[in-house]
Design an enzyme around this catalytic site. Structure first.
Site, PDB file in Angstrom:
ATOM      1  CD  GLU A   1      -2.531  -1.646   5.685  1.00  0.00           C
ATOM      2  OE1 GLU A   1      -2.449  -2.614   6.479  1.00  0.00           O
ATOM      3  OE2 GLU A   1      -2.140  -0.491   6.006  1.00  0.00           O
ATOM      4  CD  GLU A   2      -1.198   2.686   7.587  1.00  0.00           C
ATOM      5  OE1 GLU A   2      -1.760   2.231   8.603  1.00  0.00           O
ATOM      6  OE2 GLU A   2       0.020   2.536   7.366  1.00  0.00           O
TER       7      GLU A   2
ATOM      8  CG  ASP B   1       3.106   0.795   7.677  1.00  0.00           C
ATOM      9  OD1 ASP B   1       2.725   0.116   6.712  1.00  0.00           O
ATOM     10  OD2 ASP B   1       2.416   1.010   8.689  1.00  0.00           O
TER      11      ASP B   1
ATOM     12  CG  HIS C   1      -0.383   0.068   2.544  1.00  0.00           C
ATOM     13  ND1 HIS C   1      -0.177   1.258   3.215  1.00  0.00           N
ATOM     14  CD2 HIS C   1       0.046  -0.898   3.384  1.00  0.00           C
ATOM     15  CE1 HIS C   1       0.335   1.019   4.410  1.00  0.00           C
ATOM     16  NE2 HIS C   1       0.490  -0.285   4.532  1.00  0.00           N
TER      17      HIS C   1
ATOM     18  CG  ASP D   1       2.103  -3.543   5.525  1.00  0.00           C
ATOM     19  OD1 ASP D   1       2.926  -2.643   5.744  1.00  0.00           O
ATOM     20  OD2 ASP D   1       0.878  -3.392   5.596  1.00  0.00           O
TER      21      ASP D   1
END
Length: 354
Positions: free
Chosen positions: A228-229, A194, A77, A248
């Protein structure tokens, strides 16, 4: 397991792309600019990117074996932590609401950009409502929570009307300054490793395929997700996918084994265990390729593979990624971890099926 692959991956390309990604603001829901960058990079590699309705990108790499009708997905992501304008205070500061999960103390003192819907971006700084120990007796003890945080705008504003005149409004996105540093030691420290480190690793993999004129055994679909977050990045995936590796970051600390040099292999996270056979194969390949790796369990973690399974996808899934220190704060990894992740993914997709 077959012969070791030992790919000669293009480290400068991968790390330079990672820098570009890190310098491009992309809080969840505000990924238009970075997805244009992703599309351009894919095109340079001779690959096309298809957009889903919610803004995810899918790159398809045909497999070399026409008898293989199974499709494997690699998903990472580009969306990051950030914020949105919740309200504008009477004194001209901004109250914000978080996008993604982070501790408020991790953004205190951070520089940011407020992105207006008319295309402007204004500098600001995240502070508590009692930012000076010379003035407030409880400045040190004030609880770092949303109600006690605000953004000071670097413009001449003294009232709510002054802020509105700039074009800033409720619902505008706020991105944190990544503060990226790529150091001679190989360490990379930045916000948003991330999961931009994983996206860069996947592009390093695709660059190797192009440079070597190789194809994976099975068709591979690269899914670049943008939510995604906030939990639903790859909740939709094409129906022909039977396996998925979520790529990830690997978390560090407590009783975990992953380091900033390793490729992390997650056996279980908050959504439960990952596929036993896929995880075992990844461990065996890491050993065969002599890649530094660690197997860990992440009780406070979920991935795009989790989102896909919760979305009803009938798939097997695994999770790997570069080890990252201080996740969702001031993160750091090493370029070796990024390259080790790319090498393990390549070994998996190039391995002939039993």
């Amino acid at each position: 397991m077959g012969t070791p692959l030992k790919p000669n991956l293009d480290r400068p390309y991968t790390i330079q792309l990672l820098e570009k990604l890190l310098f491009t603001p992309s809080p969840s829901g505000f990924c238009m600019q970075i997805m244009r960058l992703i599309q351009e990079e894919a095109s340079k590699l001779g690959l096309s990117l298809e957009f889903t309705p919610k803004g995810n990108g899918i790159i398809t790499i045909p497999g070399s074996n026409p008898k293989e009708n199974e499709v494997i997905a690699l998903t990472a992501h580009v969306d990051t932590l950030g914020a949105m304008v919740r309200s504008i205070k009477s004194n001209g500061t901004i109250r914000f609401t978080p996008v993604g999960g982070y501790a408020m103390h991790s953004v205190e003192g951070e520089y940011c950009l407020i992105h207006t819907r008319n295309g402007r971006a204004y500098d600001g700084t995240v502070l508590t409502t009692k930012p000076s120990v010379h003035v407030f007796t409880d400045a040190r003890d004030l609880k770092r929570e949303e109600a006690n945080m605000e953004i000071r705008i670097d413009e001449t504003v003294k009232s709510k009307d002054d802020v509105l005149k700039l074009g800033i409004g409720v619902g505008d996105f706020i991105s944190w300054d990544a503060r990226t540093r790529v150091l001679p030691s190989g360490f990379i420290k930045s916000r948003h490793l991330d999961d931009k480190a994983s996206v860069a690793a996947i592009f390093g993999l695709m660059k190797w395929l192009k440079d070597e004129g190789k194809q994976p055994v099975r068709t591979v679909k690269i899914i670049i997700s943008t939510y995604e977050e906030v939990g639903h990045g790859s909740s939709y995936i094409p129906q022909d996918i039977t396996e998925m590796i979520a790529v990830d970051m690997g978390a560090m600390g407590d009783d975990l084994s992953t380091t900033e040099y390793d490729v992390s292999i997650c056996a279980k996270d908050s959504t439960g265990p990952y596929d036993y056979l896929m995880t075992s194969a990844l461990i065996d390949l890491a050993k065969r390729e002599e890649l530094p790796y660690a197997v860990d369990i992440y009780p406070h973690y979920g991935s795009d593979a989790s989102a896909a399974m919760h979305g009803g996808s009938n798939i097997k899934a695994a999770l790997i990624g570069p080890g990252v220190h201080a996740s969702h704060s001031m993160e750091r990894t090493h370029s070796n971890a990024v390259m080790n992740t790319a090498a393990l993914l390549l070994a998996y997709i190039m391995e002939p099926r039993a």
